[in-house]
Scaffold this motif. Structure first.
Motif, PDB file in Angstrom:
ATOM      1  N   SER A  11      43.544   1.674  29.323  1.00  0.00           N
ATOM      2  CA  SER A  11      44.980   1.457  29.497  1.00  0.00           C
ATOM      3  C   SER A  11      45.359  -0.009  29.278  1.00  0.00           C
ATOM      4  N   PRO A  12      46.110  -0.315  28.229  1.00  0.00           N
ATOM      5  CA  PRO A  12      46.536  -1.702  28.004  1.00  0.00           C
ATOM      6  C   PRO A  12      47.367  -2.269  29.156  1.00  0.00           C
ATOM      7  N   ALA A  13      48.226  -1.456  29.741  1.00  0.00           N
ATOM      8  CA  ALA A  13      49.068  -1.941  30.835  1.00  0.00           C
ATOM      9  C   ALA A  13      48.235  -2.339  32.044  1.00  0.00           C
ATOM     10  N   MET A  14      47.236  -1.535  32.367  1.00  0.00           N
ATOM     11  CA  MET A  14      46.375  -1.858  33.498  1.00  0.00           C
ATOM     12  C   MET A  14      45.522  -3.083  33.193  1.00  0.00           C
ATOM     13  N   LEU A  15      45.051  -3.183  31.957  1.00  0.00           N
ATOM     14  CA  LEU A  15      44.239  -4.330  31.579  1.00  0.00           C
ATOM     15  C   LEU A  15      45.016  -5.639  31.672  1.00  0.00           C
TER      16      LEU A  15
END
Length: 230
Positions: free
Chosen positions: A65-69
């Motif tokens: 997940s880019p948002a979580m990263l």
């Protein structure tokens, strides 16, 4: 397929869970601290927003997940986008690996453990934290699974099933600890750590990567699914 969409769309809601349930979060963190090594190069598989990797000193975080990263990077984690079943790392790259409330999201736990075996050095440690499906709290989560934004399609495991996966995946189990003996609602204090398993909802198991090649993982019957973070 990676279950990324809910985390990308609701990453702020995910983050809010930890503030709302701080005693439970800290209890889990302390349970993991009992087994996560203090030294060496570490990887968190399914790092999410870095809520566990950062305070535990885990340097590298993998997540689809880019948002979580983005949250994890802001907490100082060296982030890598990818899945647990196909990690973009060379063999024997890490001294230890952490899997915190991620097992229930992967498409193939056996494949994840095979990859963990590959990227860990011989004798490396694997630490897995999870909600025991057979605990009262685990059963409560199962009953409300359809109401969860994040865990609607997750698969929940018992401690016995996790042990089976580890043994077939080429790991030797070092020990178990547990916490969260009561319901989260109304929880005001950090709970003391208990040895073993079978009494509390949150369980942590530590295992060592065997030097020899892992056995071919056998089939595992999945008997339920669920989640906890709304």
């Amino acid at each position: 397929m990676p279950r990324v969409a809910p985390f990308d769309a609701h990453h702020e809601r995910y983050e809010a869970w930890f503030d709302k349930h701080e005693p439970a979060y800290l209890s889990e963190l302390l349970a993991l601290r009992a087994f996560v090594p203090w030294v060496g190069r570490g990887l968190e598989i399914g790092v999410g927003s870095g809520r566990f990797a950062a305070p535990l000193g885990v340097q590298v975080g993998l997540d689809p997940s880019p948002a979580m990263l983005a949250h994890a990077a802001a907490r100082g984690i060296e982030i890598v986008e990818g899945t647990a079943e196909d990690m973009p790392f060379e063999a024997c790259s890490f001294d230890y690996a952490l899997v915190e409330t991620t097992l229930c999201f992967v498409d193939s736990p056996a494949r994840m453990l095979a990859e963990a075996q590959r990227v860990l050095r011989p004798g490396g440690r694997l630490v897995i934290g999870f909600i025991d499906r057979d605990s009262p709290l685990g059963q409560e989560y199962l009953a409300h699974q359809s109401e969860s934004v994040f865990y609607r399609d997750a698969t929940f495991y018992s401690a016995d099933e996790v042990e089976q996966l580890l043994v077939h995946g080429g790991f030797s189990i070092d020990g178990w600890v547990q916490t969260l003996a009561g319901p989260l609602a109304g929880m005001r204090d950090i709970e003391p750590l208990r040895p073993g398993r079978g009494e509390c909802a949150f369980v942590v198991v530590a295992a060592t990567r065997n030097a020899e090649a892992a056995e071919s993982p056998g089939p595992l019957v999945r008997r339920g699914a669920g989640g906890r973070r709304e």
